[in-house]
Structure formats: C-alpha cells, structure tokens
Design an enzyme around this catalytic site. Structure first.
Site, PDB file in Angstrom:
ATOM      1  N   ASN A  98       0.740  -1.099   0.012  1.00  0.00           N
ATOM      2  CA  ASN A  98       0.073  -0.028  -0.057  1.00  0.00           C
ATOM      3  C   ASN A  98       0.902   1.324   0.047  1.00  0.00           C
ATOM      4  O   ASN A  98       2.173   1.145  -0.044  1.00  0.00           O
ATOM      5  CB  ASN A  98      -0.995   0.083   1.129  1.00  0.00           C
ATOM      6  CG  ASN A  98      -2.491   0.649   0.869  1.00  0.00           C
ATOM      7  OD1 ASN A  98      -2.281   1.941   0.469  1.00  0.00           O
ATOM      8  ND2 ASN A  98      -3.539   0.177   1.317  1.00  0.00           N
ATOM      9  N   HIS A 130      23.439   4.139  11.989  1.00  0.00           N
ATOM     10  CA  HIS A 130      24.541   4.752  12.504  1.00  0.00           C
ATOM     11  C   HIS A 130      25.094   3.646  13.802  1.00  0.00           C
ATOM     12  O   HIS A 130      24.106   2.917  14.153  1.00  0.00           O
ATOM     13  CB  HIS A 130      24.196   5.890  13.308  1.00  0.00           C
ATOM     14  CG  HIS A 130      23.491   7.131  12.462  1.00  0.00           C
ATOM     15  ND1 HIS A 130      24.432   7.777  11.946  1.00  0.00           N
ATOM     16  CD2 HIS A 130      22.205   7.404  11.968  1.00  0.00           C
ATOM     17  CE1 HIS A 130      23.949   8.681  10.949  1.00  0.00           C
ATOM     18  NE2 HIS A 130      22.514   8.322  11.124  1.00  0.00           N
ATOM     19  N   ALA A 157      -1.309  -2.002   8.716  1.00  0.00           N
ATOM     20  CA  ALA A 157      -1.012  -0.385   8.568  1.00  0.00           C
ATOM     21  C   ALA A 157       0.121  -0.018   9.604  1.00  0.00           C
ATOM     22  O   ALA A 157      -0.147  -0.554  10.559  1.00  0.00           O
ATOM     23  CB  ALA A 157      -2.098   0.618   8.476  1.00  0.00           C
TER      24      ALA A 157
END
Length: 201
Positions: A98, A130, A157
């Site tokens: 999506n 990092h 989601a």
C-alpha cells in the site's frame, strides 16, 4: 448536470494517473534509464515512485507498488532505496504494498515473498544507519542484517520491520507494531501488553 461531470472526473483521474505512472516506469526501464532495476512480467506503479541507490531492485510479475483506492495516492510517495552496490531489494510475485512505503536496504538485502499483502505506511530497514556506540555514532562503522519476509504474509498499516528480522510464511502482523525479532510461520502477531504470538483461530 455539473455534479455528474465532476463525479465522472473523480473516477477517471485515478485511472489516468495509474496508467501514466506505470507507462513512465516501463518506458524508462525499456530505454535503459533504470539500469539497476530488473523485473519480469507486469509491474503496476500506483503511487508516485522514488527509487534511489546503487544496488539492485528486483520486481516480479504481478507486484503492485501502491494501492487505489487508498489515502495519499496523489500527495505521497513510494520510496525504494538499495543504497550501496551490494544492496538488494527483492519483491516477489503478486505482492501488494500500500501507499507511502519506505524500504531501504543499506548494506545487505530485503526480500518480500510471493503473495504478501502490506498495508499503508510500511517501513522496513536492514540497518540502524549509525553505530550504537556513542563514540562511533557519526562513523560508518556499523553492520547490517538481511530482512526476509515470507510468502503469503499479511502486514497491517503502520508496521515497521527492523534489521535482521525473518517473518515466516502465512503469518499476520497487526497494525502499528514495530518488529525487531523473528516471527515464526503461521502465527498472528498482536499488540497489547507487549507483542503476542497467537495461532490462527
């Protein structure tokens, strides 16, 4: 009469946008301007696509980058970056991802298996980008670990998957989770007081 015209325009606009984006992507590939991209069959580009990096991007038949109807079709972007020459992003057959995805393979690989479904605002990294040690924080002295998402996985989601994670086939990850450790096959990962692994009901 005017409102009928507007209604038709609203239906036609996304269809034209999707066809245009897919056509541009295929045309750039055919003329060799997307040298690090390899794909077979049909790939649909629904949302505006931002491709970066020096590594390889492998797209398989039937995969779809972006979804309509879904939010941010016009004002967001789908970001793919295989950052270094050795980096690889591989998206399997019939994978639907999506809108507003961010997938970055820094020094290793990210693989998404066939038939997986991924919700909006998906984030996936193979790297911390990092070092964790305070005295090295601004250096490039860090390691990456591949991410492997199996076949037929369903991810909700706003899910983030971090470096080194393997997600087994057929598993479901609920919305809003941050996944930093392996998920076995055939389980549902739910939120609550910590992440819970549940068998299919």
């Amino acid at each position: 009469m005017f409102h009928i015209y507007l209604s038709k325009c609203k239906k036609i606009r996304p269809l034209i946008t999707i066809k245009y984006r897919t056509w541009v992507f295929n045309t750039l590939y055919k003329v060799g301007l997307l040298a690090n991209i390899y794909f077979t069959g049909k790939v649909k580009v629904i949302q505006s696509l931002n491709i970066q990096g020096k590594g390889r991007l492998i797209l398989n038949d039937g995969c779809m980058l972006g979804v309509y109807p879904s939010p941010n079709l016009y004002n967001g972007e789908f970001y793919l970056e295989a950052r270094r020459p050795e980096s690889i992003i591989k998206i399997g057959k019939r994978v639907l991802i999506n809108n507003n995805a961010v997938i970055i393979a820094d020094k290793s690989s990210i693989t998404i298996g066939d038939d997986s479904l991924i919700g909006p605002n998906f984030v996936c990294f193979d790297s911390n980008f990092h070092p964790l040690a305070p005295d090295k924080r601004l250096s490039q002295d860090y390691k990456c670990k591949p991410v492997k998402i199996g076949s037929n996985v369903f991810i909700g989601a706003n899910v983030t998957i971090l470096k080194g994670v393997t997600v087994g086939d057929n598993s479901i990850i609920a919305s809003g989770l941050i996944i930093s450790s392996d998920i076995p096959s055939n389980v549902i990962v739910r939120n609550g007081t910590g992440v819970k692994l549940c068998p299919f009901e």
